[in-house]
Design a protein around this motif. Structure first.
Motif, short mmCIF file in Angstrom:
data_model
loop_
_atom_site.label_atom_id
_atom_site.label_comp_id
_atom_site.label_asym_id
_atom_site.label_seq_id
_atom_site.Cartn_x
_atom_site.Cartn_y
_atom_site.Cartn_z
N SER A 30 -3.51 -5.52 -11.88
CA SER A 30 -4.49 -4.45 -12.03
C SER A 30 -5.55 -4.60 -10.96
CB SER A 30 -5.15 -4.51 -13.41
OG SER A 30 -4.20 -4.25 -14.42
N LEU A 31 -5.81 -3.52 -10.23
CA LEU A 31 -6.78 -3.56 -9.12
C LEU A 31 -7.34 -2.16 -8.91
CD1 LEU A 31 -5.06 -5.45 -6.15
CD2 LEU A 31 -7.16 -6.16 -7.31
N GLU A 32 -8.54 -2.10 -8.38
CA GLU A 32 -9.10 -0.80 -7.98
C GLU A 32 -9.59 -0.90 -6.54
OE1 GLU A 32 -12.25 0.39 -10.53
OE2 GLU A 32 -10.93 0.70 -12.25
N ILE A 33 -9.41 0.18 -5.80
CA ILE A 33 -10.00 0.26 -4.46
C ILE A 33 -10.88 1.49 -4.43
CG2 ILE A 33 -9.53 0.46 -1.99
CD1 ILE A 33 -6.94 -0.92 -2.36
N ALA A 34 -12.12 1.33 -4.00
CA ALA A 34 -13.04 2.46 -3.92
C ALA A 34 -12.78 3.24 -2.64
CB ALA A 34 -14.48 1.95 -3.95
N ALA A 35 -13.22 4.49 -2.62
CA ALA A 35 -13.14 5.27 -1.38
C ALA A 35 -13.90 4.50 -0.30
CB ALA A 35 -13.75 6.65 -1.60
N GLY A 36 -13.34 4.39 0.88
CA GLY A 36 -14.03 3.73 1.98
C GLY A 36 -13.94 2.22 1.98
N GLU A 37 -13.25 1.66 0.99
CA GLU A 37 -13.19 0.20 0.88
C GLU A 37 -11.91 -0.35 1.50
OE1 GLU A 37 -14.00 -3.07 -2.59
OE2 GLU A 37 -12.60 -1.48 -3.09
N CYS A 38 -12.00 -1.54 2.09
CA CYS A 38 -10.80 -2.25 2.53
C CYS A 38 -10.59 -3.46 1.61
CB CYS A 38 -10.91 -2.73 3.97
SG CYS A 38 -9.43 -3.62 4.50
N LEU A 39 -9.48 -3.43 0.89
CA LEU A 39 -9.14 -4.54 0.02
C LEU A 39 -7.88 -5.22 0.55
CD1 LEU A 39 -9.48 -5.12 -3.64
CD2 LEU A 39 -7.15 -5.27 -2.78
N THR A 40 -7.91 -6.54 0.63
CA THR A 40 -6.75 -7.30 1.09
C THR A 40 -6.10 -8.04 -0.05
OG1 THR A 40 -7.63 -7.59 3.32
CG2 THR A 40 -5.99 -9.18 2.60
N LEU A 41 -4.78 -7.90 -0.14
CA LEU A 41 -3.99 -8.76 -1.04
C LEU A 41 -3.60 -9.96 -0.20
CD1 LEU A 41 -1.23 -6.74 -2.93
CD2 LEU A 41 -3.07 -8.11 -3.92
N LEU A 42 -4.09 -11.11 -0.60
CA LEU A 42 -3.87 -12.34 0.17
C LEU A 42 -3.07 -13.32 -0.68
CD1 LEU A 42 -4.65 -14.23 2.62
CD2 LEU A 42 -6.66 -14.88 1.29
N GLY A 43 -2.02 -13.85 -0.11
CA GLY A 43 -1.25 -14.85 -0.85
C GLY A 43 -0.20 -15.44 0.06
N PRO A 44 0.37 -16.59 -0.35
CA PRO A 44 1.41 -17.21 0.47
C PRO A 44 2.65 -16.32 0.53
CG PRO A 44 1.05 -18.46 -1.57
CD PRO A 44 0.08 -17.33 -1.57
N SER A 45 3.55 -16.66 1.41
CA SER A 45 4.81 -15.93 1.54
C SER A 45 5.55 -15.98 0.20
CB SER A 45 5.62 -16.59 2.63
OG SER A 45 6.87 -15.98 2.71
N GLY A 46 6.08 -14.83 -0.23
CA GLY A 46 6.81 -14.78 -1.49
C GLY A 46 5.94 -14.54 -2.70
N SER A 47 4.64 -14.26 -2.50
CA SER A 47 3.76 -14.10 -3.66
C SER A 47 3.76 -12.68 -4.22
CB SER A 47 2.33 -14.54 -3.31
OG SER A 47 1.86 -13.83 -2.19
N GLY A 48 4.48 -11.76 -3.58
CA GLY A 48 4.62 -10.42 -4.15
C GLY A 48 3.81 -9.34 -3.45
N LYS A 49 3.23 -9.67 -2.30
CA LYS A 49 2.36 -8.72 -1.59
C LYS A 49 3.13 -7.48 -1.14
CE LYS A 49 1.37 -11.76 1.64
NZ LYS A 49 2.20 -12.91 1.26
N SER A 50 4.28 -7.69 -0.48
CA SER A 50 5.04 -6.55 0.04
C SER A 50 5.58 -5.69 -1.10
CB SER A 50 6.20 -7.03 0.91
OG SER A 50 5.70 -7.80 1.96
N THR A 51 5.97 -6.34 -2.17
CA THR A 51 6.48 -5.59 -3.33
C THR A 51 5.38 -4.70 -3.90
OG1 THR A 51 8.00 -7.41 -3.80
CG2 THR A 51 7.58 -5.87 -5.60
#
Ligand code: ADP
Length: 369
Positions: A30-51
């Motif tokens: 669960s996550l929210e991004i506001a208008a104008g905001e840059c949010l990064t999903l950060l995690g090691p390889s295989g942590s599910g970012k691309s999915t």
């Protein structure tokens, strides 16, 4: 004046889950991004970012959870109608089209008129500093230029959201750093919302308003870069972001300010902040190298709150010193500004060290730690 309700998040993910067979790639995210905001999903390889990104883009359908853009569910909206720009690690330009034609491509797909296309492409190419390269073909571009074209193509149709998957991963370090600063300036100028994924914590720090750290598909903490660095919620985040000393110990007692007395394996007692770990429990103490004060004198002379340590190595790094100490049977890294009195220290000397108790953060040990 009427009371305006708070604005809807640009992007809202609610309990998003995706499994490949038995492998949980993203769990209840669960996550929210506001208008104008840059949010990064950060995690090691295989942590599910691309999915996670593929679900937002519409390339993968979540097995459960919801995705909303400006309050509207988009789960049944195909990718090309979600009004999202996407940038991948590989620029993926169309080789037989010029730079200008590549950037115009999304506008053509949206049936924009010729005049509108030309002015939008012109403006975008100026913003990414490629106006002079409009007539070139992709094979005539450097890696950084190709990635700028990909960025222009993702932004040209004024999307609601831009997704970036390791956008500079293929570039060399110096170029990567330049591009990060450029992208951040561009994102602020256009006020566009971005969801960016990377395993590179430095890139996350430079680009993001907030960072969401994930491990094995599960969100471990979300906050500003400063909050994640200064006040990690758990040992994983403390270990993943920035450098940290990690001392194993056991919580002996905790006072009313959450300051704990921690017993290290050799019996040395230190003070730290208990973060979600109770009396009598094993813990791991995370202590940043730059949060440790050091004096070339014995701890006894420094009085209460100072601990004795022995200097093992001293490394000069231009603007700072990296000192390796033996402390209570553990190895401790200390970073200090390269001031003259420190430079006189020799390996083997006894020194005194001290820290603010709230900078030594004691966590529950993570599985495998
Ligand atoms: P990241 O982008 O953080 O590297 P991914 O989203 O690619 O992580 O992968 C998350 C998990 O899902 C990993 O365990 C990975 O091995 C697994 N995974 C990814 N894609 C597939 C696939 N097509 N089939 C099976 N497992 C996959």
């Amino acid at each position: 004046m009427p009371l305006a309700p708070p604005p809807l998040p640009r992007l809202e993910l609610t309990e998003l889950t995706y499994r490949y067979g038995d492998v949980l790639a993203v769990g209840d995210l669960s996550l929210e991004i506001a208008a104008g905001e840059c949010l990064t999903l950060l995690g090691p390889s295989g942590s599910g970012k691309s999915t996670a990104l593929a679900m937002v883009a519409g390339f993968l359908r979540p097995q459960s959870g919801r995705i909303r853009i400006d309050g509207r569910p988009v789960m049944r909206t195909p990718p090309h109608r979600r009004n999202i720009g996407v940038v991948f690690q590989d620029a993926q330009l169309l080789p037989h089209l010029t730079v200008a034609e590549n950037v115009a491509f999304p506008l053509r797909m949206r049936n924009a008129g010729r005049a509108e296309r030309e002015s939008a492409v012109h403006e975008m190419l100026a913003l990414v500093r490629l106006a002079r390269h409009a007539g070139r073909y992709p094979h005539e571009l450097s890696g950084g230029q190709a990635q700028r074209v990909a960025l222009a193509r993702a932004l040209v149709f004024a999307p609601r959201l831009v997704l970036l998957d390791e956008p500079f991963g293929a570039l060399d370090r110096q170029l990567r750093e330049e591009m990060q600063i450029e992208l951040r300036a561009l994102q602020r100028r256009l006020g566009v919302a971005m969801l960016h994924v990377t395993h590179d914590q430095d890139e996350a720090m430079v680009l993001s308003d907030r960072i969401a750290v994930i491990e094995d598909g599960v969100l471990r903490q979300v906050g500003t870069p400063t909050a994640l660095y200064d006040t990690p919620d758990n040992a994983f985040v403390a270990g993943f972001i920035g450098e940290n000393n990690r001392l194993p110990g056991r919580i002996d007692s905790i006072d009313e300010d959450e300051i704990a007395t921690i017993v290290l394996p050799g019996g040395t007692r230190i003070e730290g902040l208990a973060v979600g770990v109770g009396e009598g429990h094993r813990c791991v103490v995370a202590l940043r190298p730059e949060r440790i004060a050091l004096a070339a004198t014995s701890a006894a002379e420094m009085g209460e709150g100072a601990y004795p340590a022995t200097l093992r190595e001293i490394g000069f790094r231009g603007n700072h010193l990296r000192l390796v100490l033996d402390f209570a049977g553990q190895t401790l890294l200390v970073m200090r500004p390269a001031a003259a009195p420190m430079a006189g220290l020799r390996p083997g000397e006894e020194v005194a060290i001290a820290w603010q108790p709230h900078h030594a953060r004691a966590y529950r040990p993570e599985a495998g730690a």
